[in-house]
Motif scaffolding. Structure first.
Motif, PDB file in Angstrom:
ATOM      1  N   PRO A  34       0.820  -1.206   0.000  1.00  0.00           N
ATOM      2  CA  PRO A  34       0.000   0.000   0.000  1.00  0.00           C
ATOM      3  C   PRO A  34       0.852   1.253   0.000  1.00  0.00           C
ATOM      4  CG  PRO A  34      -0.734  -1.570   1.658  1.00  0.00           C
ATOM      5  CD  PRO A  34       0.571  -2.067   1.153  1.00  0.00           C
ATOM      6  N   ALA A  35       0.195   2.374  -0.338  1.00  0.00           N
ATOM      7  CA  ALA A  35       0.914   3.630  -0.405  1.00  0.00           C
ATOM      8  C   ALA A  35       1.458   3.990   0.971  1.00  0.00           C
ATOM      9  CB  ALA A  35      -0.022   4.731  -0.913  1.00  0.00           C
ATOM     10  N   LYS A  88      -0.545   4.261 -11.098  1.00  0.00           N
ATOM     11  CA  LYS A  88      -0.125   4.645  -9.748  1.00  0.00           C
ATOM     12  C   LYS A  88       1.140   3.934  -9.292  1.00  0.00           C
ATOM     13  CE  LYS A  88      -5.022   5.038  -8.540  1.00  0.00           C
ATOM     14  NZ  LYS A  88      -6.070   4.661  -7.547  1.00  0.00           N
ATOM     15  N   SER A 115       4.418   0.887  -5.194  1.00  0.00           N
ATOM     16  CA  SER A 115       3.077   1.486  -5.136  1.00  0.00           C
ATOM     17  C   SER A 115       3.043   2.487  -3.982  1.00  0.00           C
ATOM     18  CB  SER A 115       2.005   0.411  -4.960  1.00  0.00           C
ATOM     19  OG  SER A 115       2.076  -0.553  -5.986  1.00  0.00           O
ATOM     20  N   HIS A 155       2.262   5.828  -4.439  1.00  0.00           N
ATOM     21  CA  HIS A 155       1.393   6.952  -4.752  1.00  0.00           C
ATOM     22  C   HIS A 155      -0.054   6.487  -4.844  1.00  0.00           C
ATOM     23  CE1 HIS A 155       4.714   9.776  -5.749  1.00  0.00           C
ATOM     24  NE2 HIS A 155       5.349   8.667  -6.096  1.00  0.00           N
ATOM     25  N   THR A 156      -0.935   7.427  -4.563  1.00  0.00           N
ATOM     26  CA  THR A 156      -2.377   7.157  -4.635  1.00  0.00           C
ATOM     27  C   THR A 156      -2.988   7.626  -5.950  1.00  0.00           C
ATOM     28  OG1 THR A 156      -2.856   9.247  -3.511  1.00  0.00           O
ATOM     29  CG2 THR A 156      -2.614   7.282  -2.139  1.00  0.00           C
ATOM     30  N   GLU A 157      -2.209   8.319  -6.765  1.00  0.00           N
ATOM     31  CA  GLU A 157      -2.665   8.754  -8.084  1.00  0.00           C
ATOM     32  C   GLU A 157      -1.592   8.397  -9.124  1.00  0.00           C
ATOM     33  OE1 GLU A 157      -5.584   9.830  -8.819  1.00  0.00           O
ATOM     34  OE2 GLU A 157      -6.351  10.049  -6.769  1.00  0.00           O
ATOM     35  N   ASP A 178      -0.845  12.943  -7.091  1.00  0.00           N
ATOM     36  CA  ASP A 178      -1.319  13.050  -5.708  1.00  0.00           C
ATOM     37  C   ASP A 178      -0.551  14.105  -4.912  1.00  0.00           C
ATOM     38  OD1 ASP A 178       1.069  11.734  -5.706  1.00  0.00           O
ATOM     39  OD2 ASP A 178       0.440  10.104  -4.377  1.00  0.00           O
TER      40      ASP A 178
END
Length: 545
Positions: free
Chosen positions: A203-204, A272, A290, A292-294, A314
């Protein structure tokens, strides 16, 4: 007269008497209940009555007082007879009488038959088919439905509902959606549906797994060329690897700047993530990040080859150590980031630009912004350092009538002052810039479907003699680059082709049918001759040799 003639006359007299007592109706008429009455005068044999279940048989030793009377010798009325005929002969003396009102039809009780598939679940109110036809009674339709019938009926209803919904959807008016937006929506839908099926990486914000990039990891293909002089670049013809792993358009690609680790290729994508590939030996993905969320629009190798700086939509900036998997620096910008460049001398400083009218210089050691460079623009497309970092160029998206002073701007890095803003005088934006490795010139990719050549020395004049054209840009951020020897120029194209030009003559050297969608990135390998990497808006990459 004979005895037979006398008996016939007596029966006719009895028939006339019975007509006087009963109501006269035509032959073959129907009563109120819908049943047929027989007045033909034909007597019925002494058989079993189907209506009352009794027999009309003369008792032994008892003589009827009168032929055709309706009473027995005891004064009791004879039982009623059921409608019907017999094929056998009948005797007039045994003729049955017909009353004016008939009782309800009943049926004889038979022995219970064995249960079968058809009679095992008969309801109590069921009427046999023969009786219903005989009485002209309409059959009841409230039978219990079997499970098979219920299932078939439910399937029919479901199909009707689905067909109605489908027809309703077809009748709807769907608004127009641009092609790029449709591709992004399809990508987000596919990514959302496959989150449970395939892992997307950490996860980010969580540190990815470490990737060892020590000095002992040297490709056997690169080792022979490390201590030799770079030879002349030849045109690649064949595909060595076809890299697929991104679920969105690939924005940029870059080989590792450390020659001994140049087998690693960095790629950024709109899905992303950014990935590190072994694009020389195996073509496998070494690690996926990964953070970043954008969408990740820009990422750059640090000059040491052990860190990667990334920025995305993001507003986040991350400096990731590949060997430990930790983030050495994290910052947040005021705008969506589209371009990043390290300072060529001080590797702790980098420039970032994006959807803003200003660019910012960050110091990794302090995690703060050192200085800002502001202009009357809306977006910075690319950044290029000149003269060992004392100056840099920025390309913008300004393309109005009076935009000649904002398309390409030269800046002084230390004072944040504009050196020149009268460089490119044509009404085209420049999505990418590239520096020639040997000559004091730089290239600018333009939306006029050509490459323009400029001088790196003030006043940064544009060459009017050499123009490299033949490819298509069409609004994509198509990159361009020079070969390590400087003899060839390579650029992508909006139609998926890869175009190579001779630097001296501006003629087309080669055309590769690279991708099915727009080719937006091209880069030569820094060590291996004639090895080229390309990426496309379709999410795939190819290694040519």
């Amino acid at each position: 007269m004979t005895a037979r003639t006398l008996s016939l006359m007596a029966s006719l007299v009895a028939y006339d008497d019975s007509d006087s007592e009963a109501e006269t109706e035509p032959a073959g008429s129907f009563d109120a209940t819908g049943q047929m009455k027989d007045t033909s005068g034909v007597a019925r044999p002494p058989e079993k009555d189907f209506a009352s279940g009794t027999l009309d048989v003369p008792k032994a030793g008892v003589q009827p007082t009168k032929h055709g009377s309706c009473e027995d010798p005891g004064g009791h009325r004879l039982p009623l007879a059921q409608l019907g005929r017999s094929d056998r002969g009948s005797c007039p003396s045994q003729r049955l009488q017909w009353p004016g009102k008939e009782p309800q039809v009943t049926f004889p009780i038979k022995e219970p038959s064995r249960s079968s598939l058809w009679t095992s679940h008969v309801p109590a109110s069921h009427i046999p088919l023969a009786a219903a036809r005989f009485k002209q009674v309409k059959l009841s339709r409230n039978f219990p439905k079997s499970s098979f019938c219920a299932q078939s009926e439910s399937e029919t209803v479901g199909k009707n509902d689905s067909s109605f919904q489908k027809k309703k959807c077809e009748d709807c008016v769907v608004p127009y959606t641009p092609k790029r937006l449709r591709q992004l929506q399809a990508l987000s839908t596919e990514t959302g549906n496959s989150k449970e099926m395939e892992p997307q990486g950490p996860p980010a914000g969580r540190a990815p797994a470490p990737l060892y990039v020590g000095p002992r990891v040297v490709s056997e293909f690169i080792q022979p060329y490390l201590n030799s002089h770079y030879k002349e670049t030849t045109v690649p013809r064949k595909v060595l690897f076809h890299l697929r792993g991104h679920r969105g358009p690939v924005n940029t690609i870059q080989w590792c700047p450390v020659l001994s680790k140049s087998h690693m290729l960095l790629s950024t994508s709109m899905d992303k993530t950014f990935k590190v590939w072994n694009a020389v030996d195996s073509g496998h993905c070494l690690q996926t990040y990964s953070l970043h969320t954008e969408a990740v629009r820009a990422a750059r190798w640090a000059p040491c080859g052990r860190r990667i700086l990334s920025g995305g939509f993001d507003f986040a900036l991350h400096l990731t150590d590949l060997e430990t998997g930790t983030q050495l620096f994290s910052g947040r910008s005021d705008f969506r980031i589209t371009t990043l460049k390290f300072h060529p001398k001080d590797h702790n400083i980098f420039l970032c630009g994006g959807f803003s009218s200003e660019m910012k210089a960050w110091d990794i050691r302090t995690g703060k912004v050192m200085r800002s460079y502001k202009a009357t623009i809306q977006q910075t497309l690319d950044i290029l350092f000149l003269r060992e970092g004392s100056e840099f160029l920025s390309s913008t998206d300004a393309s109005t009538r009076d935009s000649a002073d904002r398309t390409i701007i030269a800046w002084d890095f230390r004072t944040s002052a504009k050196i020149s803003n009268q460089i490119f005088h044509e009404r085209f934006t420049c999505p990418s810039l590239a520096l020639h490795p040997r000559e004091p010139v730089f290239l600018a990719q333009t939306n006029g479907n050509y490459l323009a050549l400029f001088s790196t020395v003030w006043p940064y004049r544009m060459s009017r003699r050499r123009r490299y054209e033949g490819h298509k840009v069409e609004g994509y951020s198509v990159g361009c680059e020079c070969s390590p020897g400087g003899d060839l120029l390579v650029t992508g194209s909006a139609d998926g082709r890869v175009m190579m030009y001779s630097f001296r003559t501006a003629s087309r050297a080669c055309t590769l049918q690279g991708h099915t969608q727009a080719c937006v990135g091209t880069t030569y390998h820094p060590v291996l001759p004639s090895v080229l990497a390309t990426c496309s808006w379709g999410g795939d990459m190819k290694i040519w040799h």
